[in-house]
Scaffold this active site. Structure first.
Site, PDB file in Angstrom:
ATOM      1  N   TYR A   1       5.940   1.858   0.700  1.00  0.00           N
ATOM      2  CA  TYR A   1       5.961   0.517   0.093  1.00  0.00           C
ATOM      3  C   TYR A   1       7.395   0.150  -0.200  1.00  0.00           C
ATOM      4  O   TYR A   1       8.198   1.049  -0.624  1.00  0.00           O
ATOM      5  CB  TYR A   1       5.231   0.542  -1.168  1.00  0.00           C
ATOM      6  CG  TYR A   1       3.602   0.844  -0.961  1.00  0.00           C
ATOM      7  CD1 TYR A   1       2.722  -0.349  -0.739  1.00  0.00           C
ATOM      8  CD2 TYR A   1       2.983   1.940  -0.631  1.00  0.00           C
ATOM      9  CE1 TYR A   1       1.296  -0.182  -0.664  1.00  0.00           C
ATOM     10  CE2 TYR A   1       1.518   2.081  -0.254  1.00  0.00           C
ATOM     11  CZ  TYR A   1       0.841   1.115  -0.454  1.00  0.00           C
ATOM     12  OH  TYR A   1      -0.685   1.202  -0.190  1.00  0.00           O
ATOM     13  N   GLU A   2       7.482  -1.110  -0.132  1.00  0.00           N
ATOM     14  CA  GLU A   2       8.926  -1.745  -0.183  1.00  0.00           C
ATOM     15  C   GLU A   2       9.506  -1.496  -1.584  1.00  0.00           C
ATOM     16  O   GLU A   2      10.609  -1.486  -1.964  1.00  0.00           O
ATOM     17  CB  GLU A   2       9.162  -3.121   0.309  1.00  0.00           C
ATOM     18  CG  GLU A   2       8.324  -4.066  -0.575  1.00  0.00           C
ATOM     19  CD  GLU A   2       8.148  -5.294   0.074  1.00  0.00           C
ATOM     20  OE1 GLU A   2       8.747  -5.581   1.147  1.00  0.00           O
ATOM     21  OE2 GLU A   2       8.038  -6.338  -0.783  1.00  0.00           O
ATOM     22  N   SER A   3       8.580  -1.186  -2.699  1.00  0.00           N
ATOM     23  CA  SER A   3       8.945  -1.187  -4.177  1.00  0.00           C
ATOM     24  C   SER A   3       9.612   0.236  -4.080  1.00  0.00           C
ATOM     25  O   SER A   3      10.271   0.578  -5.232  1.00  0.00           O
ATOM     26  CB  SER A   3       7.674  -1.062  -4.853  1.00  0.00           C
ATOM     27  OG  SER A   3       6.711  -0.049  -4.547  1.00  0.00           O
ATOM     28  N   GLY A   4       9.713   1.363  -3.156  1.00  0.00           N
ATOM     29  CA  GLY A   4      10.461   2.305  -3.284  1.00  0.00           C
ATOM     30  C   GLY A   4       9.592   3.762  -3.364  1.00  0.00           C
ATOM     31  O   GLY A   4      10.277   4.660  -3.264  1.00  0.00           O
TER      32      GLY A   4
ATOM     33  N   HIS B   1      14.742  -9.487   1.615  1.00  0.00           N
ATOM     34  CA  HIS B   1      14.900  -8.481   0.485  1.00  0.00           C
ATOM     35  C   HIS B   1      16.040  -7.644   0.804  1.00  0.00           C
ATOM     36  O   HIS B   1      16.864  -7.082  -0.025  1.00  0.00           O
ATOM     37  CB  HIS B   1      13.638  -7.534   0.651  1.00  0.00           C
ATOM     38  CG  HIS B   1      12.583  -8.127  -0.471  1.00  0.00           C
ATOM     39  ND1 HIS B   1      12.516  -9.013  -1.107  1.00  0.00           N
ATOM     40  CD2 HIS B   1      11.265  -7.628  -0.384  1.00  0.00           C
ATOM     41  CE1 HIS B   1      11.304  -9.498  -1.769  1.00  0.00           C
ATOM     42  NE2 HIS B   1      10.738  -8.477  -1.279  1.00  0.00           N
TER      43      HIS B   1
END
Lengths: 240, 265
Positions: free
Chosen positions: A42-45, B104
């Site tokens: 997920y792009e949140s890390g 991003h």
């Protein structure tokens, strides 16, 4: 059907860049059915998250709690996405055109004075550029399936063959578009999206009506297998 | 050395009219309490910076604090659009909002460049998209070793950065964990910084994977328990998803929003 078809597009062991909503539901469905070893990023890390319920946002605590590793956002984009370490990226679209270009920025008017202001790019431009392949999931309507997108937020095939290579994009681009009506794939020669499969109960005329360009159908147009009992049961469990 | 100060005092020192300021947090640890204090103090002409301007920025924009927004994705995660943001962009209410828009990856690298003391960062990004045409802060650079042309993004230097964290010690050393987004980069990219924390402890126990901001890179620390609500602080609170849903309703209508705003002031 869209979620089930998207889940089936994910092979076991693949590394998948997941966004919230349908992609996340599809990826978690796949992980509970045929693709136990799917790696969710997920792009949140969060890398290798194994959520026991559907996360409600990309930054849901359940992702951090169940991940193999949690890293900062610059690292996710620079180390993991950019060099091509992700097999499949999922993207949605407000507009999609016949060459798989995606708009999630503005519709109508001009950029400074838009008719509708959408959320914008997020991670999508680089997901579209760098994942080995991209799966686009979008509801098929005449407003969404347009001849030419109003704004290119994420590059598909531009206006035809060879453009991705010229720009130095490393991924293969949008290889699969899954809608509520069927499945489209790019023609290997022209890069134009072609309808290759219809979902159960959908007739070709409906697909034509809901496409803003003269959509081509594959010669060997197939039918999507209906969802299995197991797929439906897991899906119900997930979205309860 | 970070000063430990009450929230109102710290905000008054750190965030000034006309500043370029980031209230960072990638879904987790979003500094809502500090943002609401900025609304109460009536700051104006801010250039608000954040990768994911969500509900907090909708509130600041609706309250008229912002002149410009620098961002990469502006929505209410999992819910839909930001209506105050849309109203400002589409109708100039309560005042027009200038936009500078990135991806991003671009924003993350702009913070990294600023935190690294560099004028720009290099990435493979934006290629083929219509985004570079809309800002002077996206350009290209030729690799001096291979001759390859790559994307360059200008460093994103901030006047002020505000973040929320789980805890600090009495010296003002800050520790945060879970999803840590770009908070470290934002603090290091800023001339002034404020960290609100859930609690102050005598000793920071080491935690695997935690980010530590040493006292000497932070200007102010303020105790604000629950200061991330409706977002969350991992191991202290959970995300109030109902509020994010409710915000859609509150923010759709200017009068409804005005009522909410009175509750903050």
């Amino acid at each position: 059907m869209m979620t089930v078809a998207a889940a089936r597009a994910l092979r076991d062991g693949a590394v998948c860049f997941v966004g919230i909503g349908l992609p996340s539901t599809a990826a978690n469905l796949a992980r509970r059915t045929h693709a136990e070893n799917l790696v969710l990023v997920y792009e949140s890390g969060t890398i290798g998250a194994k959520p026991d319920r559907l996360p409600l946002s990309i930054g849901d605590g359940v992702l951090a709690d169940t991940a193999v590793s949690v890293v900062g956002v610059p690292e996710i984009f620079n180390y993991w996405l950019q060099p091509g370490r992700i097999d499949v990226g999922f993207l949605g679209a407000a507009q999609l055109d016949r060459f798989g270009n995606i708009n999630t920025t503005v519709i109508g008017g001009d950029y400074r004075n838009p008719g509708v202001r959408l959320p914008g790019a997020g991670g999508a431009p680089e997901i579209a550029a760098s994942c080995r392949e991209v799966v686009v999931v979008v509801r098929q309507t005449k407003r969404a399936f347009v001849e030419r997108v109003d704004f290119v937020t994420s590059f598909g095939f531009g206006s035809g063959p060879g453009e991705r290579e010229e720009l130095g994009l490393t991924g293969a681009g949008p290889q699969l578009v899954i809608t509520d009506l069927g499945v489209l794939r790019p023609d290997p020669r022209t890069c134009e999206l072609v309808l290759t499969r219809l979902h159960p109960g959908v007739d070709p005329a409906t697909v034509r009506e809901r496409t803003g360009w003269d959509l081509k159908f594959a010669d060997d147009l197939g039918r999507t297998e209906p969802p299995t009992e197991r797929e439906l049961a897991v899906l119900r469990e997930l979205t309860r | 050395m970070a000063a430990i100060a009450p929230l109102a005092d710290a905000v008054a020192h750190v965030v000034r009219d006309g500043d370029t300021v980031a209230f960072e947090g990638f879904t987790h640890l979003i500094p809502f309490a500090a943002g609401h204090e900025v609304i109460r103090q009536g700051r104006r002409d801010l250039t608000l910076v954040r990768m994911t301007p969500d509900v907090l920025y909708d509130q600041l924009i609706g309250a008229g604090c912002a002149r410009k927004l620098v961002f990469s994705w502006g929505g209410n995660p999992g819910v839909g659009s930001l209506h105050r943001f849309r109203d400002a962009v589409q109708h100039g209410w309560p005042r027009p909002l200038e936009l500078e828009e990135h991806s991003h990856a671009g924003m993350a690298n702009r913070y990294v460049a600023a935190a690294s003391g560099l004028p720009f960062a290099v990435l493979r990004g934006y290629t083929g998209t219509d985004l570079p045409a809309q800002t002077a802060n996206i350009s290209s650079v030729t690799c001096p070793f291979t001759g390859e042309v790559l994307t360059a993004v200008a460093a994103l230097r901030l006047d002020a950065a505000v973040v929320h964290a789980q805890r600090a010690d009495r010296h003002g050393n800050v520790q945060l964990w879970g999803i840590t987004g770009v908070q470290k980069e934002a603090v290091l990219a800023a001339s002034r910084s404020l960290v609100t924390v859930e609690e102050i402890v005598d000793e920071l126990e080491p935690r695997p994977g935690a980010v530590v901001l040493p006292s000497w890179v932070v200007d102010y620390v303020s105790v604000a328990p629950g200061g991330a609500h409706p977002s969350y602080a991992h191991d202290y609170s959970v995300r109030d998803n109902d509020f994010y849903q409710a915000w859609d309703e509150i923010s759709r209508d200017r009068d409804r929003f005005a009522q909410w705003l009175e509750g903050v002031a």
